[in-house]
Design an enzyme around this catalytic site. Structure first.
Site, PDB file in Angstrom:
ATOM      1  N   LYS A  52      -8.137  31.005 -27.234  1.00 38.55           N
ATOM      2  CA  LYS A  52      -9.347  31.706 -28.005  1.00 38.55           C
ATOM      3  C   LYS A  52     -10.583  31.068 -28.112  1.00 38.55           C
ATOM      4  O   LYS A  52     -11.462  31.772 -27.779  1.00 38.55           O
ATOM      5  CB  LYS A  52      -8.974  32.027 -29.481  1.00 38.55           C
ATOM      6  CG  LYS A  52      -9.634  33.142 -30.012  1.00 38.55           C
ATOM      7  CD  LYS A  52      -9.237  33.470 -31.665  1.00 38.55           C
ATOM      8  CE  LYS A  52     -10.347  32.823 -32.244  1.00 38.55           C
ATOM      9  NZ  LYS A  52      -9.974  32.688 -33.842  1.00 38.55           N
ATOM     10  N   ASP A 109      -9.204  37.594 -31.781  1.00 39.82           N
ATOM     11  CA  ASP A 109      -8.923  37.194 -33.138  1.00 39.82           C
ATOM     12  C   ASP A 109      -7.991  38.339 -33.821  1.00 39.82           C
ATOM     13  O   ASP A 109      -7.508  39.476 -33.223  1.00 39.82           O
ATOM     14  CB  ASP A 109     -10.103  36.669 -33.857  1.00 39.82           C
ATOM     15  CG  ASP A 109     -11.056  38.020 -34.267  1.00 39.82           C
ATOM     16  OD1 ASP A 109     -10.554  39.087 -33.936  1.00 39.82           O
ATOM     17  OD2 ASP A 109     -11.797  37.676 -35.092  1.00 39.82           O
TER      18      ASP A 109
END
Ligand code: SF4
Length: 250
Positions: A160, A178
Site C-alpha cells: 500500500k 485502504d
C-alpha cells in the site's frame, strides 16, 4: 500340547480429535445474495462514474500532509492504523525540522518518538522510520526509490505504501487499497474481492487509464465522506444509479 500364543491386540492409540473450527458467522442473507447477484459494471458505466467524480473534483488531493517524496513516504508509514488527521497533527512539527533522511537520522529515534507519540504503534514506527532513512541514504543515494521493489524493501513499507508513493510522488497509475477503497470496491460491485490485492487488481482492470492517476483519491474520498461504513449517504451519492449494492437506500 502346543501352547497357543495370542498376538497381543494392537494398542489403541487415541486419535486426537480435531478441534472443531469456529463457525463463521453467516453473512446477512441480503449481503450474501448481493455478492452473487451483482451484475458486473459495463465499461460505459465505469466511464460514466469516473467522469462524474472528475467533474465534481477535477484535482483530488490526498489528505496526508508532506513536503517532498521522503516526507510522503514517512507519513504513509506512520498512517498505518491511524487517521490522516492524527498523523498530520504530529508530522507538522516533525517535518519542519526533519524533511530529509539525513535530518531524520540526526534527529534520532528517541526524539522522533517524542514527535509521534500521539500516533498508534509509535515505538515500532519510530524504529522503522529511522531504519528506512538509513536505507534510503545507504542504498538509494538519499532519494526515495521510484520502483515498487525498492519502496517495498524499506522497513515499515508494504504494497500500500508503495502504491501511494508511486502514485502521489511519481505520478504512476497505481491503486492503493485502504479500508475505504476496499469497501467501495466491494459495495458498489466495481471490483469485488476478498483481499485488498484482489480489489486492487480488479480496479486496475476496470478503470480506464485516463482516470487512473486520480482514481485512488476519488475512491478514498468517496468512501470517507459519502459511502461511509456504517451509514452510506446514498441519497447524495454521485453514482447511486450505477451502484450495485442491494442495500443502497435510494
Ligand atoms: S449508492 Fe450508497 S452504497 Fe452505493 S456507492 Fe453510493 S453511497 Fe455507497
Amino acid at each position: 500340547m502346543a501352547k497357543i500364543t495370542r498376538k497381543p491386540a494392537p494398542r489403541k492409540t487415541s486419535v486426537p480429535k480435531k478441534k472443531a473450527k469456529p463457525v463463521a458467522a453467516k453473512p446477512k442473507a441480503a449481503a450474501k445474495k448481493s455478492l452473487k447477484a451483482m451484475k458486473p459494471w459495463t465499461p460505459p458505466e465505469v466511464h460514466e462514474a469516473f467522469s462524474r467524480f472528475r467533474k465534481a473534483n477535477p484535482e483530488p488531493k490526498g489528505e496526508l500532509e508532506h513536503v517532498n517524496p521522503f516526507t510522503l513516504l514517512v507519513a504513509v508509514v506512520l498512517s498505518a492504523q491511524a487517521t490522516d488527521a492524527g498523523v498530520n497533527k504530529a508530522t507538522r512539527a516533525l517535518f519542519a525540522i526533519a524533511d530529509t533522511p539525513q535530518k531524520m537520522l540526526d534527529l534520532g529515534e528517541e526524539r522522533l518518538r517524542e514527535y509521534i507519540k500521539t500516533i498508534g504503534l509509535y515505538r515500532t514506527k519510530a524504529k522503522n522510520v529511522i531504519a528506512l532513512s538509513a536505507k534510503v541514504l545507504s542504498e538509494f543515494g538519499g532519494e526515495v526509490p521510484r520502483t515498487r521493489a525498492g519502496i517495498e524493501s524499506l522497513p515499515g513499507a508494504g504494497r500500500k505504501t508503495a502504491n501511494v508513493v508511486l502514485n502521489m510522488a511519481f505520478g504512476e497509475h497505481t491503486m492503493a487499497v485502504d479500508t475505504h477503497v476496499f469497501r467501495v470496491g466491494n459495495r458498489t460491485g466495481l471490483a469485488p474481492g476478498k483481499t485488498p490485492l484482489e480489489v486492487e487488481l480488479g480496479l486496475e482492470k476496470v478503470i480506464p487509464a485516463e482516470f487512473m492517476l486520480h482514481a485512488h483519491h476519488w475512491l478514498i474520498l468517496h468512501g470517507r465522506y459519502t459511502c461511509i461504513a456504517r451509514k452510506p449517504r446514498c441519497e447524495v451519492c454521485l453514482i447511486n444509479d450505477l451502484c450495485r449494492w442491494p442495500e443502497k437506500t435510494v
